[in-house]
Design a protein around this motif. Structure first.
Motif, PDB file in Angstrom:
ATOM      1  N   VAL A  87       0.851  -1.186   0.000  1.00 21.74           N
ATOM      2  CA  VAL A  87       0.000   0.000   0.000  1.00 21.74           C
ATOM      3  C   VAL A  87       0.886   1.234   0.000  1.00 21.74           C
ATOM      4  N   GLU A  88       0.620   2.144  -0.930  1.00 21.11           N
ATOM      5  CA  GLU A  88       1.376   3.385  -0.988  1.00 21.11           C
ATOM      6  C   GLU A  88       0.439   4.578  -0.837  1.00 21.11           C
ATOM      7  N   GLN A  89       0.901   5.577  -0.120  1.00 16.53           N
ATOM      8  CA  GLN A  89       0.104   6.784   0.061  1.00 16.53           C
ATOM      9  C   GLN A  89       0.362   7.741  -1.101  1.00 16.53           C
ATOM     10  N   LEU A  90      -0.708   8.340  -1.625  1.00 11.02           N
ATOM     11  CA  LEU A  90      -0.584   9.291  -2.716  1.00 11.02           C
ATOM     12  C   LEU A  90      -0.305  10.684  -2.161  1.00 11.02           C
ATOM     13  N   ALA A  91       0.544  11.412  -2.847  1.00  5.05           N
ATOM     14  CA  ALA A  91       1.066  12.680  -2.337  1.00  5.05           C
ATOM     15  C   ALA A  91       0.006  13.785  -2.345  1.00  5.05           C
ATOM     16  N   VAL A  92       0.096  14.661  -1.361  1.00  2.00           N
ATOM     17  CA  VAL A  92      -0.650  15.923  -1.383  1.00  2.00           C
ATOM     18  C   VAL A  92       0.079  16.862  -2.342  1.00  2.00           C
ATOM     19  N   THR A  93      -0.664  17.514  -3.234  1.00  2.00           N
ATOM     20  CA  THR A  93      -0.016  18.336  -4.265  1.00  2.00           C
ATOM     21  C   THR A  93      -0.364  19.820  -4.162  1.00  2.00           C
ATOM     22  N   GLY A  94      -1.062  20.210  -3.092  1.00  3.64           N
ATOM     23  CA  GLY A  94      -1.394  21.611  -2.902  1.00  3.64           C
ATOM     24  C   GLY A  94      -2.135  21.795  -1.592  1.00  3.64           C
ATOM     25  N   PRO A  95      -2.398  23.066  -1.207  1.00  3.99           N
ATOM     26  CA  PRO A  95      -3.056  23.347   0.076  1.00  3.99           C
ATOM     27  C   PRO A  95      -4.545  23.037   0.044  1.00  3.99           C
ATOM     28  N   VAL A  96      -5.159  23.016   1.232  1.00  7.44           N
ATOM     29  CA  VAL A  96      -6.605  22.842   1.306  1.00  7.44           C
ATOM     30  C   VAL A  96      -7.285  24.000   0.582  1.00  7.44           C
ATOM     31  N   LEU A  97      -8.507  23.774   0.138  1.00  9.41           N
ATOM     32  CA  LEU A  97      -9.247  24.770  -0.633  1.00  9.41           C
ATOM     33  C   LEU A  97      -9.928  25.769   0.298  1.00  9.41           C
ATOM     34  N   GLY A  98      -9.908  27.027  -0.106  1.00  6.95           N
ATOM     35  CA  GLY A  98     -10.543  28.065   0.688  1.00  6.95           C
ATOM     36  C   GLY A  98      -9.590  28.822   1.583  1.00  6.95           C
ATOM     37  N   VAL A  99      -8.301  28.533   1.502  1.00  3.08           N
ATOM     38  CA  VAL A  99      -7.307  29.191   2.358  1.00  3.08           C
ATOM     39  C   VAL A  99      -6.454  30.170   1.561  1.00  3.08           C
ATOM     40  N   MET A 100      -5.932  29.721   0.431  1.00  6.63           N
ATOM     41  CA  MET A 100      -5.093  30.570  -0.407  1.00  6.63           C
ATOM     42  C   MET A 100      -5.172  30.082  -1.846  1.00  6.63           C
ATOM     43  N   GLU A 101      -4.846  30.966  -2.765  1.00  6.41           N
ATOM     44  CA  GLU A 101      -4.830  30.591  -4.181  1.00  6.41           C
ATOM     45  C   GLU A 101      -3.420  30.167  -4.568  1.00  6.41           C
ATOM     46  N   GLU A 102      -3.265  28.880  -4.794  1.00  6.50           N
ATOM     47  CA  GLU A 102      -1.985  28.308  -5.187  1.00  6.50           C
ATOM     48  C   GLU A 102      -2.226  27.311  -6.318  1.00  6.50           C
ATOM     49  N   PRO A 103      -1.247  27.120  -7.198  1.00  6.56           N
ATOM     50  CA  PRO A 103      -1.410  26.083  -8.229  1.00  6.56           C
ATOM     51  C   PRO A 103      -1.345  24.695  -7.596  1.00  6.56           C
ATOM     52  N   PHE A 104      -1.960  23.740  -8.259  1.00  2.00           N
ATOM     53  CA  PHE A 104      -1.973  22.366  -7.776  1.00  2.00           C
ATOM     54  C   PHE A 104      -1.244  21.484  -8.776  1.00  2.00           C
ATOM     55  N   ASP A 105      -0.186  20.843  -8.287  1.00  2.00           N
ATOM     56  CA  ASP A 105       0.557  19.931  -9.154  1.00  2.00           C
ATOM     57  C   ASP A 105      -0.288  18.704  -9.466  1.00  2.00           C
ATOM     58  N   VAL A 106      -0.009  18.103 -10.608  1.00  2.00           N
ATOM     59  CA  VAL A 106      -0.664  16.858 -11.004  1.00  2.00           C
ATOM     60  C   VAL A 106       0.380  15.752 -11.004  1.00  2.00           C
ATOM     61  N   ARG A 107       0.074  14.663 -10.339  1.00  3.53           N
ATOM     62  CA  ARG A 107       0.955  13.493 -10.323  1.00  3.53           C
ATOM     63  C   ARG A 107       0.318  12.367 -11.138  1.00  3.53           C
ATOM     64  N   THR A 108       1.134  11.420 -11.566  1.00  2.01           N
ATOM     65  CA  THR A 108       0.658  10.304 -12.380  1.00  2.01           C
ATOM     66  C   THR A 108       1.112   8.985 -11.785  1.00  2.01           C
ATOM     67  N   ALA A 109       0.191   8.040 -11.721  1.00  2.00           N
ATOM     68  CA  ALA A 109       0.506   6.669 -11.312  1.00  2.00           C
ATOM     69  C   ALA A 109       0.002   5.733 -12.402  1.00  2.00           C
ATOM     70  N   TYR A 110       0.796   4.708 -12.703  1.00  2.00           N
ATOM     71  CA  TYR A 110       0.394   3.720 -13.702  1.00  2.00           C
ATOM     72  C   TYR A 110      -0.035   2.452 -12.982  1.00  2.00           C
ATOM     73  N   LEU A 111      -1.286   2.085 -13.189  1.00  2.00           N
ATOM     74  CA  LEU A 111      -1.865   0.959 -12.468  1.00  2.00           C
ATOM     75  C   LEU A 111      -1.752  -0.331 -13.269  1.00  2.00           C
ATOM     76  N   GLU A 112      -1.848  -1.431 -12.559  1.00  2.00           N
ATOM     77  CA  GLU A 112      -1.813  -2.756 -13.167  1.00  2.00           C
ATOM     78  C   GLU A 112      -3.111  -3.484 -12.841  1.00  2.00           C
ATOM     79  N   ASP A 113      -3.336  -4.570 -13.535  1.00  2.00           N
ATOM     80  CA  ASP A 113      -4.529  -5.372 -13.318  1.00  2.00           C
ATOM     81  C   ASP A 113      -4.670  -5.754 -11.842  1.00  2.00           C
ATOM     82  N   GLY A 114      -5.815  -5.446 -11.256  1.00  2.00           N
ATOM     83  CA  GLY A 114      -6.085  -5.798  -9.871  1.00  2.00           C
ATOM     84  C   GLY A 114      -5.698  -4.747  -8.857  1.00  2.00           C
TER      85      GLY A 114
END
Length: 206
Positions: A87-114
């Motif tokens: 089990v791997e935790q997916l990264a936080v890529t930006g702040p919570v919404l409603g606090v400040m205006e910041e860009p949000f990075d996009v990450r990519t994961a490649y999944l396998e069957d199952g």
């Protein structure tokens, strides 16, 4: 998509409805998780007058042809991928919404069957035992690792475990979304409507 709204009561309920309709409209314009979060964050202060409300949110887009999973996370860290017994935790890529205006990075994961995507609100990690100790992310990952491979059973198991840990006195709501992906070779052939990949989705709330 999963989101966690601060606070309770009418304001939080109204905000939940606002989130659903706004995110749907933004996603129809552009299928980009970072753009969706950024546009929602801009609309948030113009619509919500309560300065104490904020939202953590995870937005993911799964390409069912390639099993490429693009995601962005606005302060929402209860997001995982289960690969077999890992089990791997997916990264936080930006702040919570409603606090400040910041860009949000996009990450990519490649999944396998199952492989399985498991998302939850913080009611899971903040479930307390008899001594008042939080489950925390590490405990949630252990539960996910040992849960059934069926997403419906996994989601139900997490909810049941959180209830049992808190002695059925949970202080916060829990929502779990579990999605298992499968390639066509692992699926029963069912005629011409078969797709290159599919997903099995399960939701559970408490």
């Amino acid at each position: 998509l999963i989101a966690d709204v601060s606070g309770k009561g009418v304001d939080a309920a109204v905000l939940t409805a606002f989130i659903k309709f706004t995110i749907r409209g933004i996603a129809l314009r552009r299928r980009d998780p970072g753009f969706i979060l950024q546009e929602f964050n801009r609309a948030f202060p113009r619509t919500v007058e309560n300065p104490y409300l904020f939202v953590s949110m995870f937005v993911g887009i799964l390409d069912t042809w390639t099993l490429r999973f693009d995601y962005a996370s606005a302060g929402h860290d209860i997001a995982f991928i289960r690969r077999a017994s890992q089990v791997e935790q997916l990264a936080v890529t930006g702040p919570v919404l409603g606090v400040m205006e910041e860009p949000f990075d996009v990450r990519t994961a490649y999944l396998e069957d199952g492989d399985m995507i498991v998302l939850s609100t913080d009611g899971l990690t903040e479930s307390r035992d008899g001594s008042g100790r939080f489950l925390e992310v590490s405990g949630a990952m252990e539960w996910i690792r040992n849960a059934p491979s069926d997403p419906t059973l996994l989601a139900a198991r997490l909810i049941e475990s959180a209830r049992a840990r808190s002695g059925n006195r949970m202080r916060d709501d829990v929502a779990v979304l579990a999605i298992r992906v499968a390639r066509p070779s692992a699926l029963p052939l069912d005629g011409a409507d078969a797709k290159p990949a599919s997903e099995t989705e399960a939701r559970a709330d408490a």
